[in-house]
Enzyme design. Structure first.
Site, PDB file in Angstrom:
ATOM      1  N   ASP A 138      46.373  43.788  11.118  1.00 19.23           N
ATOM      2  CA  ASP A 138      46.536  44.838  12.125  1.00 19.23           C
ATOM      3  C   ASP A 138      46.621  44.204  13.505  1.00 19.23           C
ATOM      4  OD1 ASP A 138      43.918  44.282  12.979  1.00 19.23           O
ATOM      5  OD2 ASP A 138      43.047  45.992  11.931  1.00 19.23           O
ATOM      6  N   TYR A 155      47.387  59.826   6.722  1.00 19.99           N
ATOM      7  CA  TYR A 155      47.435  59.078   7.974  1.00 19.99           C
ATOM      8  C   TYR A 155      48.847  59.128   8.567  1.00 19.99           C
ATOM      9  CZ  TYR A 155      43.302  56.726   5.971  1.00 19.99           C
ATOM     10  OH  TYR A 155      42.088  56.441   5.388  1.00 19.99           O
TER      11      TYR A 155
END
Length: 321
Positions: A81, A67
């Site tokens: 997040d 990622y």
């Protein structure tokens, strides 16, 4: 019947299930699954299987992932997040670049990670995120994961230096939560942290270079044919015509390597077996002096796959991260 893998560049705001639904319409079949869930906020590689290729997905789920991400230090959110509300903040103005890199290094290698409480992990039969939404305080158990690479590419100071955005690349084992990494990095530095951007660039051997957007796929469906997909995913074994016939009917052949040796195929990590014409015949596991089929794709002629025999492999993926 069209069978193979489609490497999708998942758009932001879509669930992995949304992508599967769209691919069912594009491919004109209900038999579609995915390997390795991406959160709605994330973009990038989502491997989708069509028809017979859904049988390969269980072997893709456990592969490593890579990622690129942005971690914001100085703010913590309820979801770890950017989709969750900020629950605490602390100035990151005194954080040095060296301190950040030291914190990253401490989260590299084999670690114990507590998944985000709003993950899809089931607790007593119910998804953790559903329990959190109903007001329950959910505490998940730590689990071992491996962070093969956690590399800092950029450090940017925002809001007068009170928050710090750290650009990183993470290569990790299956089951790793990148937002949990962001949370843990912030906690270790005493300022809190959360994930603000996430893009998956690799799932096992499949990369973003191969990925296509849903719009592109709707115009031209690009499918990685079964044999190509299996060759890239797992060890290969080339069969003779006689071996092809035996395996095609589910019978044993000589082992490719002694059971227990480094080169031996197992039910969890089988070998892809190919007929002389290059078509995928089966997935094999070595047991004692013999190799036996875990999954058979082709008929006894060793030609194009028209019959499928499943000896126990599942056909869907769904493990986050």
């Amino acid at each position: 019947m069209l069978s193979g893998l489609v490497i999708v560049d998942k758009p932001q705001g879509w669930t992995s299930h949304d992508v599967v639904g769209r691919m069912r319409r594009i491919a004109g079949t209900r038999k579609v699954g995915h390997a390795g869930t991406l959160d709605p906020m994330a973009t990038g590689v989502l491997v989708v299987g069509i028809n017979k290729a859904t049988r390969l997905l269980t072997y893709i789920v456990g592969t490593s992932k890579t990622y690129t991400a942005t971690i914001r230090l100085g703010e913590s959110t309820v979801t770890d997040d950017a989709e969750g509300d900020i629950v605490s903040s602390a100035s990151a103005a005194d954080l040095t670049d060296d301190a950040i890199r030291t914190g990253v290094a401490a989260l590299t290698g084999e670690i114990q990670q507590v998944p985000s409480s709003v993950s899809a992990i089931k607790v007593n039969g119910e998804r953790a995120y559903a329990r959190v939404r109903s007001g329950e305080d959910v505490k998940l158990a730590a689990r071992p994961v491996t962070i093969h690479r956690f590399e800092v590419h950029g450090i940017k100071r925002e809001q007068g230096g009170n928050v710090v955005d750290v650009e990183v690349t993470v290569e990790c084992s299956s089951g790793t939560y990148i937002r949990a990494l962001a949370r843990d990095l912030g906690d270790s530095l005493g300022v809190g942290g959360h994930l603000t951007a996430l893009r998956r660039t690799h799932v096992g051997p499949y990369s973003l270079d191969q990925a296509r957007t849903l719009e592109q796929l709707a115009e031209e469906l690009e499918v990685l044919e079964m044999s190509q997909a299996a060759r890239a995913l797992m060890p290969n074994r080339e069969l003779s015509a006689e071996e092809t016939t035996e395996i095609s009917f589910g019978r044993r052949i000589a082992a490719g390597a002694p059971a227990g040796s480094a080169g031996a195929a197992t039910a969890e990590r089988p070998a892809a077996a190919f007929a002389p014409d290059g078509s995928l015949v089966a997935l094999l596991a070595d047991t004692g002096n013999f190799a036996k089929p875990v999954l058979v794709f082709a008929p006894g002629t060793g030609g194009q796959a028209t019959r499928e025999q499943n000896t126990g492999a599942s056909n869907t993926g769904g493990q986050a991260g």
